[in-house]
Design a protein around this motif. Structure first.
Motif, PDB file in Angstrom:
ATOM      1  N   ARG A 103      15.295   1.974  17.207  1.00  0.00           N
ATOM      2  CA  ARG A 103      14.598   1.820  15.926  1.00  0.00           C
ATOM      3  C   ARG A 103      13.626   0.641  15.970  1.00  0.00           C
ATOM      4  O   ARG A 103      12.512   0.724  15.458  1.00  0.00           O
ATOM      5  N   LEU A 104      14.047  -0.469  16.572  1.00  0.00           N
ATOM      6  CA  LEU A 104      13.167  -1.620  16.689  1.00  0.00           C
ATOM      7  C   LEU A 104      11.958  -1.269  17.545  1.00  0.00           C
ATOM      8  O   LEU A 104      10.825  -1.616  17.202  1.00  0.00           O
ATOM      9  N   ALA A 105      12.196  -0.556  18.637  1.00  0.00           N
ATOM     10  CA  ALA A 105      11.105  -0.146  19.521  1.00  0.00           C
ATOM     11  C   ALA A 105      10.081   0.703  18.771  1.00  0.00           C
ATOM     12  O   ALA A 105       8.877   0.543  18.966  1.00  0.00           O
ATOM     13  N   ALA A 106      10.546   1.581  17.901  1.00  0.00           N
ATOM     14  CA  ALA A 106       9.633   2.426  17.125  1.00  0.00           C
ATOM     15  C   ALA A 106       8.792   1.600  16.159  1.00  0.00           C
ATOM     16  O   ALA A 106       7.644   1.944  15.872  1.00  0.00           O
ATOM     17  N   MET A 107       9.338   0.495  15.668  1.00  0.00           N
ATOM     18  CA  MET A 107       8.615  -0.351  14.719  1.00  0.00           C
ATOM     19  C   MET A 107       7.534  -1.186  15.404  1.00  0.00           C
ATOM     20  O   MET A 107       6.561  -1.571  14.762  1.00  0.00           O
ATOM     21  N   ILE A 108       7.708  -1.500  16.693  1.00  0.00           N
ATOM     22  CA  ILE A 108       6.800  -2.449  17.358  1.00  0.00           C
ATOM     23  C   ILE A 108       5.412  -1.877  17.622  1.00  0.00           C
ATOM     24  O   ILE A 108       4.447  -2.553  17.286  1.00  0.00           O
ATOM     25  N   PRO A 109       5.109  -0.809  18.221  1.00  0.00           N
ATOM     26  CA  PRO A 109       5.872   0.166  19.002  1.00  0.00           C
ATOM     27  C   PRO A 109       5.962  -0.207  20.486  1.00  0.00           C
ATOM     28  O   PRO A 109       5.055  -0.801  21.048  1.00  0.00           O
ATOM     29  N   ALA A 110       7.099   0.171  21.076  1.00  0.00           N
ATOM     30  CA  ALA A 110       7.360   0.008  22.507  1.00  0.00           C
ATOM     31  C   ALA A 110       8.490   0.965  22.858  1.00  0.00           C
ATOM     32  O   ALA A 110       9.122   1.527  21.961  1.00  0.00           O
ATOM     33  N   SER A 111       8.760   1.119  24.123  1.00  0.00           N
ATOM     34  CA  SER A 111       9.885   1.986  24.503  1.00  0.00           C
ATOM     35  C   SER A 111      11.184   1.208  24.293  1.00  0.00           C
ATOM     36  O   SER A 111      11.199  -0.027  24.333  1.00  0.00           O
ATOM     37  N   HIS A 112      12.270   1.942  24.069  1.00  0.00           N
ATOM     38  CA  HIS A 112      13.542   1.241  23.865  1.00  0.00           C
ATOM     39  C   HIS A 112      13.979   0.543  25.148  1.00  0.00           C
ATOM     40  O   HIS A 112      14.628  -0.488  25.105  1.00  0.00           O
ATOM     41  N   THR A 113      13.580   1.057  26.312  1.00  0.00           N
ATOM     42  CA  THR A 113      13.883   0.403  27.580  1.00  0.00           C
ATOM     43  C   THR A 113      13.170  -0.944  27.662  1.00  0.00           C
ATOM     44  O   THR A 113      13.758  -1.939  28.097  1.00  0.00           O
ATOM     45  N   THR A 114      11.935  -0.992  27.218  1.00  0.00           N
ATOM     46  CA  THR A 114      11.178  -2.242  27.206  1.00  0.00           C
ATOM     47  C   THR A 114      11.839  -3.259  26.289  1.00  0.00           C
ATOM     48  O   THR A 114      12.020  -4.422  26.654  1.00  0.00           O
ATOM     49  N   VAL A 115      12.237  -2.820  25.106  1.00  0.00           N
ATOM     50  CA  VAL A 115      12.925  -3.719  24.158  1.00  0.00           C
ATOM     51  C   VAL A 115      14.217  -4.228  24.773  1.00  0.00           C
ATOM     52  O   VAL A 115      14.523  -5.421  24.704  1.00  0.00           O
ATOM     53  N   ARG A 116      14.972  -3.353  25.390  1.00  0.00           N
ATOM     54  CA  ARG A 116      16.229  -3.761  26.030  1.00  0.00           C
ATOM     55  C   ARG A 116      15.944  -4.805  27.120  1.00  0.00           C
ATOM     56  O   ARG A 116      16.667  -5.797  27.221  1.00  0.00           O
ATOM     57  N   ASN A 117      14.917  -4.590  27.902  1.00  0.00           N
ATOM     58  CA  ASN A 117      14.577  -5.554  28.950  1.00  0.00           C
ATOM     59  C   ASN A 117      14.218  -6.916  28.378  1.00  0.00           C
ATOM     60  O   ASN A 117      14.586  -7.950  28.936  1.00  0.00           O
ATOM     61  N   TRP A 118      13.493  -6.947  27.268  1.00  0.00           N
ATOM     62  CA  TRP A 118      13.182  -8.230  26.610  1.00  0.00           C
ATOM     63  C   TRP A 118      14.453  -8.894  26.126  1.00  0.00           C
ATOM     64  O   TRP A 118      14.669 -10.084  26.357  1.00  0.00           O
ATOM     65  N   LEU A 119      15.286  -8.139  25.432  1.00  0.00           N
ATOM     66  CA  LEU A 119      16.494  -8.710  24.841  1.00  0.00           C
ATOM     67  C   LEU A 119      17.451  -9.276  25.881  1.00  0.00           C
ATOM     68  O   LEU A 119      18.153 -10.245  25.618  1.00  0.00           O
ATOM     69  N   HIS A 120      17.476  -8.668  27.041  1.00  0.00           N
ATOM     70  CA  HIS A 120      18.408  -9.098  28.078  1.00  0.00           C
ATOM     71  C   HIS A 120      17.762  -9.990  29.123  1.00  0.00           C
ATOM     72  O   HIS A 120      18.366 -10.311  30.125  1.00  0.00           O
ATOM     73  N   GLY A 121      16.515 -10.400  28.886  1.00  0.00           N
ATOM     74  CA  GLY A 121      15.853 -11.359  29.750  1.00  0.00           C
ATOM     75  C   GLY A 121      15.372 -10.812  31.073  1.00  0.00           C
ATOM     76  O   GLY A 121      15.064 -11.578  31.977  1.00  0.00           O
ATOM     77  N   ARG A 122      15.284  -9.512  31.193  1.00  0.00           N
ATOM     78  CA  ARG A 122      14.800  -8.927  32.442  1.00  0.00           C
ATOM     79  C   ARG A 122      13.285  -9.044  32.571  1.00  0.00           C
ATOM     80  O   ARG A 122      12.763  -9.140  33.678  1.00  0.00           O
ATOM     81  N   THR A 123      12.592  -9.009  31.446  1.00  0.00           N
ATOM     82  CA  THR A 123      11.139  -9.192  31.415  1.00  0.00           C
ATOM     83  C   THR A 123      10.803 -10.088  30.232  1.00  0.00           C
ATOM     84  O   THR A 123      11.593 -10.218  29.297  1.00  0.00           O
ATOM     85  N   ASP A 124       9.644 -10.702  30.286  1.00  0.00           N
ATOM     86  CA  ASP A 124       9.202 -11.565  29.189  1.00  0.00           C
ATOM     87  C   ASP A 124       8.483 -10.745  28.133  1.00  0.00           C
ATOM     88  O   ASP A 124       7.757  -9.801  28.440  1.00  0.00           O
TER      89      ASP A 124
END
Length: 86
Positions: A22-43
């Motif tokens: 849902r957050l990814a849809a609001m940004i918009p971005a993929s949910h995988t991208t959001v997960r990567n940000w949240l878990h520090g895998r990407t900036d």
């Protein structure tokens, strides 16, 4: 599993019953991208951080202030001047 490194954003998501998709849809971005940000895998790009700040009401300083330092995880250069040392 790596810990979420944006605690204020995590709390906002819990309080608002917001999942990554849902957050990814609001940004918009993929949910995988959001997960990567949240878990520090990407900036998170600065423009996205600004968008999240607008959506969540979390100011930019708070969004980046509590980000944990991890080996290999850089703080975005554009935001690094806004971080207050602990």
């Amino acid at each position: 599993m790596m810990a979420i490194i944006y605690p204020k954003l995590e709390h906002w998501m819990v309080d608002n019953r917001m999942n990554e998709k849902r957050l990814a849809a609001m940004i918009p971005a993929s949910h995988t991208t959001v997960r990567n940000w949240l878990h520090g895998r990407t900036d998170m790009p600065l423009a996205t951080a600004r968008r999240l700040s607008d959506i969540t009401g979390i100011n930019m300083d708070e969004l980046f202030q509590t980000k944990e330092s991890r080996p290999g995880t850089a703080i975005p250069k554009a935001a690094s001047t806004n971080i207050t040392p602990l």
